[in-house]
Design an enzyme around this catalytic site. Structure first.
Site, PDB file in Angstrom:
ATOM      1  N   ASP A  47       0.846  -1.190   0.000  1.00  0.00           N
ATOM      2  CA  ASP A  47       0.000   0.000   0.000  1.00  0.00           C
ATOM      3  C   ASP A  47       0.883   1.242   0.000  1.00  0.00           C
ATOM      4  OD1 ASP A  47      -1.860   1.962   0.499  1.00  0.00           O
ATOM      5  OD2 ASP A  47      -2.121   1.433   2.610  1.00  0.00           O
ATOM      6  N   ASP A  51      -4.044   3.869   2.616  1.00  0.00           N
ATOM      7  CA  ASP A  51      -5.492   3.630   2.773  1.00  0.00           C
ATOM      8  C   ASP A  51      -5.770   2.189   3.205  1.00  0.00           C
ATOM      9  OD1 ASP A  51      -4.989   2.248   0.452  1.00  0.00           O
ATOM     10  OD2 ASP A  51      -6.575   3.188  -0.729  1.00  0.00           O
ATOM     11  N   ASP A  55      -1.802  -1.199  -3.864  1.00  0.00           N
ATOM     12  CA  ASP A  55      -2.056  -0.431  -5.090  1.00  0.00           C
ATOM     13  C   ASP A  55      -0.894  -0.549  -6.080  1.00  0.00           C
ATOM     14  OD1 ASP A  55      -0.130   1.368  -3.964  1.00  0.00           O
ATOM     15  OD2 ASP A  55      -1.739   2.211  -2.745  1.00  0.00           O
ATOM     16  N   ASP A 124      -6.733 -10.911 -15.080  1.00  0.00           N
ATOM     17  CA  ASP A 124      -7.762 -11.867 -14.679  1.00  0.00           C
ATOM     18  C   ASP A 124      -9.087 -11.375 -15.246  1.00  0.00           C
ATOM     19  OD1 ASP A 124      -9.231 -13.761 -13.197  1.00  0.00           O
ATOM     20  OD2 ASP A 124      -7.897 -13.548 -11.474  1.00  0.00           O
ATOM     21  N   ASP A 225     -11.538 -16.519 -15.525  1.00  0.00           N
ATOM     22  CA  ASP A 225     -12.116 -16.931 -14.250  1.00  0.00           C
ATOM     23  C   ASP A 225     -13.355 -17.810 -14.457  1.00  0.00           C
ATOM     24  OD1 ASP A 225     -12.338 -16.377 -11.247  1.00  0.00           O
ATOM     25  OD2 ASP A 225     -14.321 -15.801 -11.947  1.00  0.00           O
ATOM     26  N   GLU A 279      -9.356 -21.152 -15.579  1.00  0.00           N
ATOM     27  CA  GLU A 279      -9.532 -21.745 -14.257  1.00  0.00           C
ATOM     28  C   GLU A 279     -10.448 -22.949 -14.436  1.00  0.00           C
ATOM     29  OE1 GLU A 279     -11.103 -20.637  -9.817  1.00  0.00           O
ATOM     30  OE2 GLU A 279     -12.177 -19.825 -11.511  1.00  0.00           O
ATOM     31  N   HIS A 346      -5.291 -17.600  -4.357  1.00  0.00           N
ATOM     32  CA  HIS A 346      -6.155 -16.769  -3.506  1.00  0.00           C
ATOM     33  C   HIS A 346      -7.426 -17.494  -3.075  1.00  0.00           C
ATOM     34  CE1 HIS A 346      -7.859 -16.618  -7.424  1.00  0.00           C
ATOM     35  NE2 HIS A 346      -8.954 -16.056  -6.953  1.00  0.00           N
ATOM     36  N   ASP A 347      -7.701 -18.666  -3.633  1.00  0.00           N
ATOM     37  CA  ASP A 347      -8.906 -19.425  -3.261  1.00  0.00           C
ATOM     38  C   ASP A 347      -8.583 -20.582  -2.328  1.00  0.00           C
ATOM     39  OD1 ASP A 347     -10.641 -17.897  -4.792  1.00  0.00           O
ATOM     40  OD2 ASP A 347     -10.304 -19.096  -6.585  1.00  0.00           O
TER      41      ASP A 347
HETATM   42  C1  GLC Z   1     -13.053 -17.940  -9.154  1.00  0.00           C
HETATM   43  C2  GLC Z   1     -12.131 -17.027  -8.400  1.00  0.00           C
HETATM   44  C3  GLC Z   1     -12.697 -16.796  -7.038  1.00  0.00           C
HETATM   45  C4  GLC Z   1     -14.050 -16.126  -7.190  1.00  0.00           C
HETATM   46  C5  GLC Z   1     -14.955 -16.958  -8.088  1.00  0.00           C
HETATM   47  C6  GLC Z   1     -16.125 -16.152  -8.538  1.00  0.00           C
HETATM   48  O1  GLC Z   1     -13.132 -19.200  -8.610  1.00  0.00           O
HETATM   49  O2  GLC Z   1     -10.847 -17.570  -8.364  1.00  0.00           O
HETATM   50  O3  GLC Z   1     -11.864 -16.011  -6.233  1.00  0.00           O
HETATM   51  O4  GLC Z   1     -14.643 -15.973  -5.952  1.00  0.00           O
HETATM   52  O5  GLC Z   1     -14.308 -17.357  -9.269  1.00  0.00           O
HETATM   53  O6  GLC Z   1     -15.707 -15.180  -9.434  1.00  0.00           O
END
Ligand code: GLC
Length: 576
Positions: A47, A51, A55, A124, A225, A279, A346-347
């Protein structure tokens, strides 16, 4: 013998030989196969304006850090205009940047800087659904004859209740009633994320325009995604009870998906030197191949969920299963097609907490072992930010600490099923994706040096002992090991393209394998155990020095090697 014909014959032989090599691999060489991908979660990286939210300027400040990692491609999670119901995976304008990240000028400056360091940029793109705040949806819901009505899936209420559809996030299911036009709309994820209608050619054209817009600005690739769900059976038949356990089969991967991808390839991907990774890889190897095989002209890469779907409960990791999954996928793509290799994103929870050992005694060697693994497998490695340091899960034992829409939805679903909620919280604490979204740990100062404001998400309290500053100063740190290993992958193309062969698959604690081609042969030995492990191999290793070793010593006696806890070594056994 006609000597004039000899050169022609030799040429013919050469061409045939070359053809058979490329047919065997079925794969051309590409920068996106050789590159190491670093997944950067922008709100948690750095950051610059206090904030509490990461960024672009923060990323610019850390350009030397990124450069020195030896990564080649950055995949950044969504940074577009969004109400942030799902942390940016609910996009309300695909061409605008959410102000908190910076301006378009900042973005361009960041991309140019990355390019000047030889780092490509992957965006993404979230187009299975948009935000309900997107202008398309606002128009679509405004009246049944609005020109945008068909950008989404609507079920008129006079037809009765729509057939049940499960929602990944919403305990109420995937249809949401909207009074305004007396109809239901479909949302596989949250109610604020209505699914886009890919059957509509106008919608598809809009998406391709958006992709071309970002390519012109400078992006080098896309992560699509949730894309396997873009094609749906829009006759909306009734599905049998319990079908949702087989979500992909019922909710995605319909044949039309390939038509859309071929069109996307024609309209966008084939026109530029870019790549796209989806994905999800479908349900079967055949599905996965149909997405990425070069002759199909669809995508370049997919990532499957089998590894991250294993071991979701504490203490359930099985090395046997881990080996099976990676060997099976490697084998399926050994001749044709290309996949990615990853252990966290991140998931998912943090890599070391799930596949390694996060206890202070073993955290360093076990993260080094996992990074050695990722960087010596076939497939493009995706490294999630912070895993180059061994960042761990954060302890969040009670539900009131959670902000993630998926975690909260799962909690409500478990409650409705009457599950044991203590056991559920133990599971959530271990496997929730909140674990991997905590801010980057830069140093020992306030908020781990991530922000001088109040971070949008709590910093992991272990930052004084896991941070960049400390690891940069320690030659044996996880970070310095990562940098060394990334250079080894670059210097040894066999680790990218070479064949893979597992050694002693049944060994209970050691994952051993070879990567080889006609010129070279490497052996990788990984001890997935808190105690020493012994392995006896065919070759004699005595006198050989590994290319990399996460300990100073290595015990070799002829063909037998005794590996220390989580010891990871790579040998170059190429015969001179
Ligand atoms: C994908 C993303 C995830 C998101 C989901 C809905 O699985 O990786 O983070 O919540 O799609 O967009």
């Amino acid at each position: 013998m006609n000597y004039f014909k000899l050169p022609l014959l030799l040429l013919l032989l050469l061409v045939t030989a070359c053809n058979s090599i490329s047919e065997k691999s079925g794969n051309s060489e590409n920068w996106w196969k050789e590159g190491i991908v670093y997944q950067l979660y922008p709100q948690s990286f750095k950051d610059s304006d206090s904030d509490g939210f990461g960024d672009f300027k923060g990323i610019i400040e850390e350009i030397d850090y990124l450069d020195e990692l030896g990564i080649d491609i950055i995949w950044m999670n969504p940074f577009f205009e969004s109400p942030l119901v799902d942390n940016g995976y609910d996009v309300s304008d695909y061409r605008s940047i959410l102000e908190r990240y910076g301006s378009l000028e900042d973005f361009k400056q960041m991309i140019d800087l990355l390019h000047s360091r030889g780092i490509k940029f992957v965006l993404d793109i979230v187009v299975n659904h948009s935000s309900n705040q997107h202008e398309w949806f606002k128009q679509s819901r405004s009246s049944r004859d609005n020109p945008y009505r068909d950008y989404y899936h609507w079920w008129p209420a006079e037809k009765g209740e729509p057939p049940y559809r499960y929602s990944i996030f919403d305990p109420e299911g995937a249809w949401k009633y909207d009074e305004l036009t007396d109809a239901y709309y479909l949302h596989y994820f949250a109610a604020e994320q209505p699914d886009l209608n890919w059957e509509n050619p106008k919608l598809r054209e809009e998406v391709y325009d958006i992709m071309n817009y970002w390519i012109e600005i400078g992006v080098d690739g896309f992560r699509l995604d949730a894309f396997q769900f873009a094609s749906k059976d829009t006759s909306f038949p009734e599905f049998p009870e319990g079908h949702e356990k087989d979500f992909i089969q019922w909710y995605g991967m319909r044949p039309e998906l390939h038509d859309y991808l071929k069109e996307m390839n024609e309209e966008v991907l084939s026109k530029h030197d870019v790549f796209a990774v989806a994905e999800g890889a479908g349900k079967t190897m055949k599905d996965a191949h149909e997405l990425v095989d070069e002759d199909r002209k669809e995508l370049q890469m997919v990532y499957h969920f089998e590894t991250v779907d294993m071991a979701k409960q504490p203490n359930s990791f099985s090395l046997k299963q881990f080996k099976e999954i990676f060997s099976k996928w490697d084998e399926a793509f050994s001749e044709k097609g290309w996949i990615s290799v990853f252990l966290s994103n991140h998931d998912n929870a943090r890599m070391v907490s799930r596949f390694g050992n996060p206890n202070p005694e073993f955290r360093t060697p076990s993260t080094q072992l996992l990074n050695t693994f990722l960087l010596s497998m076939r497939g493009t490695p995706y490294i999630y930010f912070g895993d180059e340091l061994g960042m761990t899960n954060i302890d969040m034992p009670t539900i009131d600490q959670y902000v993630d829409i998926q975690a909260i939805g799962d909690y409500k679903k478990a409650e409705a099923r009457g599950e044991d909620m203590n056991a559920f919280m133990e599971y959530l604490n271990y496997s929730s994706r909140e674990n991997s979204r905590t801010p980057m740990q830069w140093d020992e100062t306030l908020n781990a040096g991530f922000s001088t404001g109040t971070p949008w998400k709590k910093v992991n309290p272990n930052y004084p002992s896991i941070n960049v500053a400390q690891q940069e100063a320690d030659p044996n740190s996880v970070l310095n090991h990562f940098k060394k290993m990334s250079q080894i992958r670059k210097a040894n193309k066999v680790l990218v393209y070479g064949d893979y062969e597992i050694i002693q698959e049944e060994h209970p604690t050691v994952y051993a394998f070879k990567r080889f081609d006609e010129q070279s042969s490497h052996t990788i030995l990984l001890n997935f155990s808190e105690t020493n492990s012994e392995i006896t191999l065919d070759e004699a290793f005595e006198g050989k020095t590994p290319l990399i070793n996460n300990y100073e010593q290595l015990q070799i006696e002829s063909n037998t090697i005794v590996l220390l806890p989580y010891q990871a070594v790579v040998f170059d056994l190429t015969l001179e």
